[in-house]
Design a protein around this motif. Structure first.
Motif, mmCIF file in Angstrom:
data_model
loop_
_atom_site.group_PDB
_atom_site.id
_atom_site.type_symbol
_atom_site.label_atom_id
_atom_site.label_comp_id
_atom_site.label_asym_id
_atom_site.label_seq_id
_atom_site.Cartn_x
_atom_site.Cartn_y
_atom_site.Cartn_z
ATOM 1 N N ALA A 1 5.292 125.864 25.500
ATOM 2 C CA ALA A 1 3.874 125.979 25.147
ATOM 3 C C ALA A 1 3.492 127.435 24.885
ATOM 4 N N TRP A 2 3.914 128.344 25.754
ATOM 5 C CA TRP A 2 3.601 129.763 25.558
ATOM 6 C C TRP A 2 4.285 130.291 24.300
ATOM 7 N N ASP B 1 5.138 128.650 21.544
ATOM 8 C CA ASP B 1 4.489 128.156 20.319
ATOM 9 C C ASP B 1 3.078 128.703 20.155
ATOM 10 N N ARG B 2 2.347 128.819 21.252
ATOM 11 C CA ARG B 2 0.932 129.172 21.173
ATOM 12 C C ARG B 2 0.705 130.675 21.097
ATOM 13 N N VAL B 3 1.534 131.464 21.789
ATOM 14 C CA VAL B 3 1.306 132.904 21.892
ATOM 15 C C VAL B 3 2.313 133.699 21.056
ATOM 16 N N ARG C 1 2.433 132.994 17.135
ATOM 17 C CA ARG C 1 1.239 133.513 16.465
ATOM 18 C C ARG C 1 1.282 135.032 16.373
#
Length: 325
Positions: free
Chosen positions: A192-193, A195-197, A200
């Motif tokens: 999750a981290w 892909d999300r952080v 980006r």
């Protein structure tokens, strides 16, 4: 019945336009106007190469496996043999540069063309990964085969070891680093981290690196591009024909095989795009930065960007007219 059919066709066209606009609008500012930034990078590079005499010698000082380090720093992140002979029968050096361009399958800008035209991003990512691996294995032997065996070019300087070393250094190392980074960060920080952080944060830097590379390439070759206009035009002609034929041939084949539009887009732009950065790196390492081979490979992005961008809008127009879903 005629009115209903026309109304339905109008609705289909409107839906297609909305999908295309949605794909375009979902891109960030850097992605959305990438073609503009690329042209600016080319222009700035050519200006520097022509009006700053010390630019090209300075860029040639730092090398790694024979290629300029400033050029190679971007890598952190069909073959046109017949056409090259048809358009350049008397220019063996320019033919060799074109062959190198034709051998490199695109692994960067195809992601942008695919997104702009409404292709399938997951399928595109798979093809890019496959192309990266295949190029590391096949680029060197194919370059030797097409240039020395098929074309019988008198280029004693080209050897398997030089080409293979360039490909390994500027394609293999970045790919290995990317794989290591992905699995390590996903394991330590969680998917999750990652892909999300992290994604980006890292995504814009690959495009910034691409623009930086183009600027450096044209700064190094800007003088030749301006002062060898005839050679540039002669190289541009087969490239335009090559990109167009490969693209529309792939579109036709995909239609006959029943591909959905999104996969047709991805397949066609992957087939027509080229890894010009790798071609330039190999040309510079093998023949030198001031060679005609390096000049021919440098013309690649100068022609590919406007042609492929035009094909994006051409395909979207055709899809809207014919109601491809």
């Amino acid at each position: 019945m005629t009115f209903q059919a026309e109304s339905q066709e109008g609705n289909n066209n409107e839906m297609q336009q909305k999908r295309n606009f949605s794909a375009f609008a979902s891109l960030g500012l850097l992605d959305r106007f990438l073609a503009v930034w690329i042209f600016l990078a080319m222009a700035v590079g050519i200006i520097l190469g022509n009006f700053v005499p010390s630019m090209s010698p300075a860029l040639e000082k730092g090398t790694f496996v024979g290629v300029s380090i400033p050029i190679g720093s971007y890598w952190v992140v069909g073959n046109d043999l017949a056409l090259s002979w048809a358009f350049l029968p008397d220019k063996s050096a320019l033919r060799s540069g074109l062959i190198l361009v034709g051998l490199g399958r695109c692994i960067a800008m195809v992601l942008i063309w695919n997104a702009l035209a409404g292709g399938n991003n997951d399928y595109c990512a798979i093809l890019v990964a496959v192309n990266s691996i295949l190029q590391m294995v096949l680029f060197a032997p194919l370059a030797i085969f097409f240039i020395r065996v098929i074309s019988h070019e008198d280029v004693g300087s080209i050897s398997y070891s030089v080409v293979a070393t360039s490909v390994a250094a500027f394609l293999g190392i970045p790919l290995g680093a990317a794989v290591f980074t992905r699995f390590t960060l996903r394991f330590l920080a969680g998917p999750a981290w990652y892909d999300r952080v992290f994604i980006r944060f890292a995504s814009p830097w690959s495009l910034i690196g691409l623009l930086y590379t183009i600027l450096v390439l044209f700064a190094a070759q800007g003088h030749q591009v301006v002062h060898q206009v005839v050679s540039v035009v002669r190289v541009a002609a087969p490239l335009i024909v090559y990109f167009t034929i490969v693209f529309f041939t792939t579109v036709s084949i995909c239609r006959m095989l029943g591909f959905e539009y999104q996969f047709l887009v991805t397949q066609s732009f992957t087939a027509a795009s080229n890894n010009f950065e790798l071609a330039i790196a190999v040309a510079v390492a093998t023949f030198g930065p001031n060679s005609d081979q390096a000049l021919a490979s440098t013309v690649g992005p100068l022609i590919e960007v406007p042609v492929l961008l035009g094909l994006v809008y051409a395909l979207r127009w055709i899809a809207g007219r014919r109601g491809w879903k």
